[in-house]
Design an enzyme around this catalytic site. Structure first.
Site, PDB file in Angstrom:
ATOM      1  N   SER A   1      -5.435   5.842   9.985  1.00  0.00           N
ATOM      2  CA  SER A   1      -4.038   6.174   9.676  1.00  0.00           C
ATOM      3  C   SER A   1      -3.938   7.260   8.618  1.00  0.00           C
ATOM      4  O   SER A   1      -2.959   8.012   8.583  1.00  0.00           O
ATOM      5  CB  SER A   1      -3.306   4.915   9.188  1.00  0.00           C
ATOM      6  OG  SER A   1      -3.255   3.964  10.241  1.00  0.00           O
TER       7      SER A   1
ATOM      8  N   GLN B   1      -6.785  -2.434  10.419  1.00  0.00           N
ATOM      9  CA  GLN B   1      -8.043  -1.719  10.687  1.00  0.00           C
ATOM     10  C   GLN B   1      -9.104  -2.207   9.708  1.00  0.00           C
ATOM     11  O   GLN B   1      -8.785  -2.481   8.538  1.00  0.00           O
ATOM     12  CB  GLN B   1      -7.823  -0.210  10.545  1.00  0.00           C
ATOM     13  CG  GLN B   1      -6.951   0.372  11.653  1.00  0.00           C
ATOM     14  CD  GLN B   1      -6.442   1.747  11.288  1.00  0.00           C
ATOM     15  OE1 GLN B   1      -7.222   2.677  11.138  1.00  0.00           O
ATOM     16  NE2 GLN B   1      -5.131   1.865  11.124  1.00  0.00           N
TER      17      GLN B   1
ATOM     18  N   HIS C   1      -5.246   5.549   1.796  1.00  0.00           N
ATOM     19  CA  HIS C   1      -4.392   4.504   1.204  1.00  0.00           C
ATOM     20  C   HIS C   1      -4.776   4.187  -0.240  1.00  0.00           C
ATOM     21  O   HIS C   1      -5.938   4.354  -0.630  1.00  0.00           O
ATOM     22  CB  HIS C   1      -4.564   3.176   1.958  1.00  0.00           C
ATOM     23  CG  HIS C   1      -4.459   3.223   3.435  1.00  0.00           C
ATOM     24  ND1 HIS C   1      -3.391   2.693   4.146  1.00  0.00           N
ATOM     25  CD2 HIS C   1      -5.299   3.722   4.386  1.00  0.00           C
ATOM     26  CE1 HIS C   1      -3.597   2.863   5.446  1.00  0.00           C
ATOM     27  NE2 HIS C   1      -4.728   3.489   5.620  1.00  0.00           N
TER      28      HIS C   1
ATOM     29  N   HIS D   1       0.821  -1.215   0.000  1.00  0.00           N
ATOM     30  CA  HIS D   1       0.000   0.000   0.000  1.00  0.00           C
ATOM     31  C   HIS D   1       0.855   1.264   0.000  1.00  0.00           C
ATOM     32  O   HIS D   1       2.051   1.220   0.308  1.00  0.00           O
ATOM     33  CB  HIS D   1      -0.950   0.008   1.211  1.00  0.00           C
ATOM     34  CG  HIS D   1      -0.302   0.371   2.517  1.00  0.00           C
ATOM     35  ND1 HIS D   1      -0.855   1.260   3.410  1.00  0.00           N
ATOM     36  CD2 HIS D   1       0.852  -0.043   3.084  1.00  0.00           C
ATOM     37  CE1 HIS D   1      -0.061   1.377   4.460  1.00  0.00           C
ATOM     38  NE2 HIS D   1       0.977   0.593   4.305  1.00  0.00           N
TER      39      HIS D   1
ATOM     40  N   CYS E   1       3.940   5.370   5.486  1.00  0.00           N
ATOM     41  CA  CYS E   1       3.994   4.171   6.335  1.00  0.00           C
ATOM     42  C   CYS E   1       5.433   3.651   6.329  1.00  0.00           C
ATOM     43  O   CYS E   1       6.136   3.761   5.324  1.00  0.00           O
ATOM     44  CB  CYS E   1       3.052   3.094   5.783  1.00  0.00           C
ATOM     45  SG  CYS E   1       3.075   1.552   6.720  1.00  0.00           S
TER      46      CYS E   1
HETATM   47  N1  LIG Z   1       0.314  -6.900  11.496  1.00  0.00           N
HETATM   48  C1  LIG Z   1       1.188  -6.144  10.884  1.00  0.00           C
HETATM   49  N2  LIG Z   1       1.812  -6.518   9.778  1.00  0.00           N
HETATM   50  N3  LIG Z   1       1.525  -4.909  11.384  1.00  0.00           N
HETATM   51  C2  LIG Z   1       0.732  -4.253  12.413  1.00  0.00           C
HETATM   52  C3  LIG Z   1      -0.333  -3.450  11.735  1.00  0.00           C
HETATM   53  C4  LIG Z   1      -1.230  -2.803  12.776  1.00  0.00           C
HETATM   54  C5  LIG Z   1      -2.461  -2.242  12.069  1.00  0.00           C
HETATM   55  N4  LIG Z   1      -2.086  -1.144  11.168  1.00  0.00           N
HETATM   56  C6  LIG Z   1      -3.028  -0.646  10.337  1.00  0.00           C
HETATM   57  O1  LIG Z   1      -4.179  -1.053  10.339  1.00  0.00           O
HETATM   58  C7  LIG Z   1      -2.591   0.438   9.350  1.00  0.00           C
HETATM   59  C8  LIG Z   1      -3.630   0.495   8.219  1.00  0.00           C
HETATM   60  C9  LIG Z   1      -3.204  -0.611   7.275  1.00  0.00           C
HETATM   61  C10 LIG Z   1      -1.690  -0.711   7.414  1.00  0.00           C
HETATM   62  C11 LIG Z   1      -1.361   0.102   8.617  1.00  0.00           C
HETATM   63  C12 LIG Z   1      -0.117   0.550   8.886  1.00  0.00           C
HETATM   64  C13 LIG Z   1       0.166   1.530   9.988  1.00  0.00           C
HETATM   65  C14 LIG Z   1      -0.042   2.950   9.482  1.00  0.00           C
HETATM   66  O2  LIG Z   1       0.654   3.901  10.268  1.00  0.00           O
HETATM   67  P1  LIG Z   1       0.176   4.366  11.720  1.00  0.00           P
HETATM   68  O3  LIG Z   1      -1.234   4.926  11.609  1.00  0.00           O
HETATM   69  O4  LIG Z   1       0.248   3.141  12.593  1.00  0.00           O
HETATM   70  O5  LIG Z   1       1.168   5.443  12.077  1.00  0.00           O
HETATM   71  N5  LIG Z   1       1.530   1.322  10.399  1.00  0.00           N
HETATM   72  C15 LIG Z   1       1.736   0.258  11.188  1.00  0.00           C
HETATM   73  O6  LIG Z   1       0.925  -0.338  11.828  1.00  0.00           O
HETATM   74  C16 LIG Z   1      -3.447  -1.755  13.096  1.00  0.00           C
HETATM   75  N6  LIG Z   1      -4.347  -2.650  13.482  1.00  0.00           N
HETATM   76  O7  LIG Z   1      -3.390  -0.606  13.493  1.00  0.00           O
END
Ligand SMILES: N=C(N)NCCC[C@H](NC(=O)[C@@H]1CCC/C1=C/[C@H](COP(=O)(O)O)NC=O)C(N)=O
Length: 140
Positions: free
Chosen positions: A131, A108, A134, A34, A90
């Site tokens: 976040s 999310q 995207h 993404h 990200c």
């Molecule tokens: N399991 C894996 N691989 N890593 C943990 C992911 C945790 C998840 N993260 C997200 O949902 C955001 C939106 C999609 C991608 C994502 C990346 C975020 C975006 O950046 P931030 O808003 O955090 O600053 N950076 C890392 O988490 C969450 N439940 O919060």
């Protein structure tokens, strides 16, 4: 086979839960790359590329849409990985936007719902989460 309803059902011998729908889709790991453009309303309005992110959500959507045009352009389409490395807010930018494989429930809900709504190899339109905004490429 359920005698009572005379139809097949699925029984998980580990969790001992039973359900009508086949286990496949819900338990399979998902994969996505993404590009994230954050804005002043993001849950963490900061990133490796910009310490204090002050663009408005509207400006973030506009930036995502111009990136989309670069990805789908007819004459010289660019690769998502190359744009992510420069533009994504990200930390996955360092991996060309690759989030690797993740369990359902890890991301999310709006993000996961967008991934599930895409065929593998397909690109989303702008997707909003806490976040930011995207563009998602489903890889698995
Ligand atoms: N399991 C894996 N691989 N890593 C943990 C992911 C945790 C998840 N993260 C997200 O949902 C955001 C939106 C999609 C991608 C994502 C990346 C975020 C975006 O950046 P931030 O808003 O955090 O600053 N950076 C890392 O988490 C969450 N439940 O919060």
């Amino acid at each position: 086979m359920s005698q009572k309803y005379n139809r097949e059902y699925y029984f998980n011998t580990v969790t001992r839960e039973s359900r009508w729908e086949p286990p496949a889709a819900r338990d399979q790991k998902l994969g996505a790359k993404h590009i994230l453009v954050k804005h002043e309303g993001s849950r963490r309005p900061s990133s490796w590329r910009e310490e204090h992110i002050s663009r408005t959500e509207e400006e973030a959507v506009a930036k995502i849409n111009s990136i989309l045009q670069r990805l789908i352009s007819k004459d010289n389409p660019e690769r998502l990985e190359d744009i992510a490395a420069v533009e994504s807010d990200c930390s996955s930018a360092k991996r060309g936007g690759d989030l690797g494989l993740f369990e359902p429930g890890a991301m999310q809900k709006p993000f996961e719902d967008a991934v599930l709504g895409l065929k593998v190899g397909k690109l989303s339109g702008p997707v909003k989460t806490e976040s930011g905004v995207h563009i998602i490429l489903r890889t698995r």
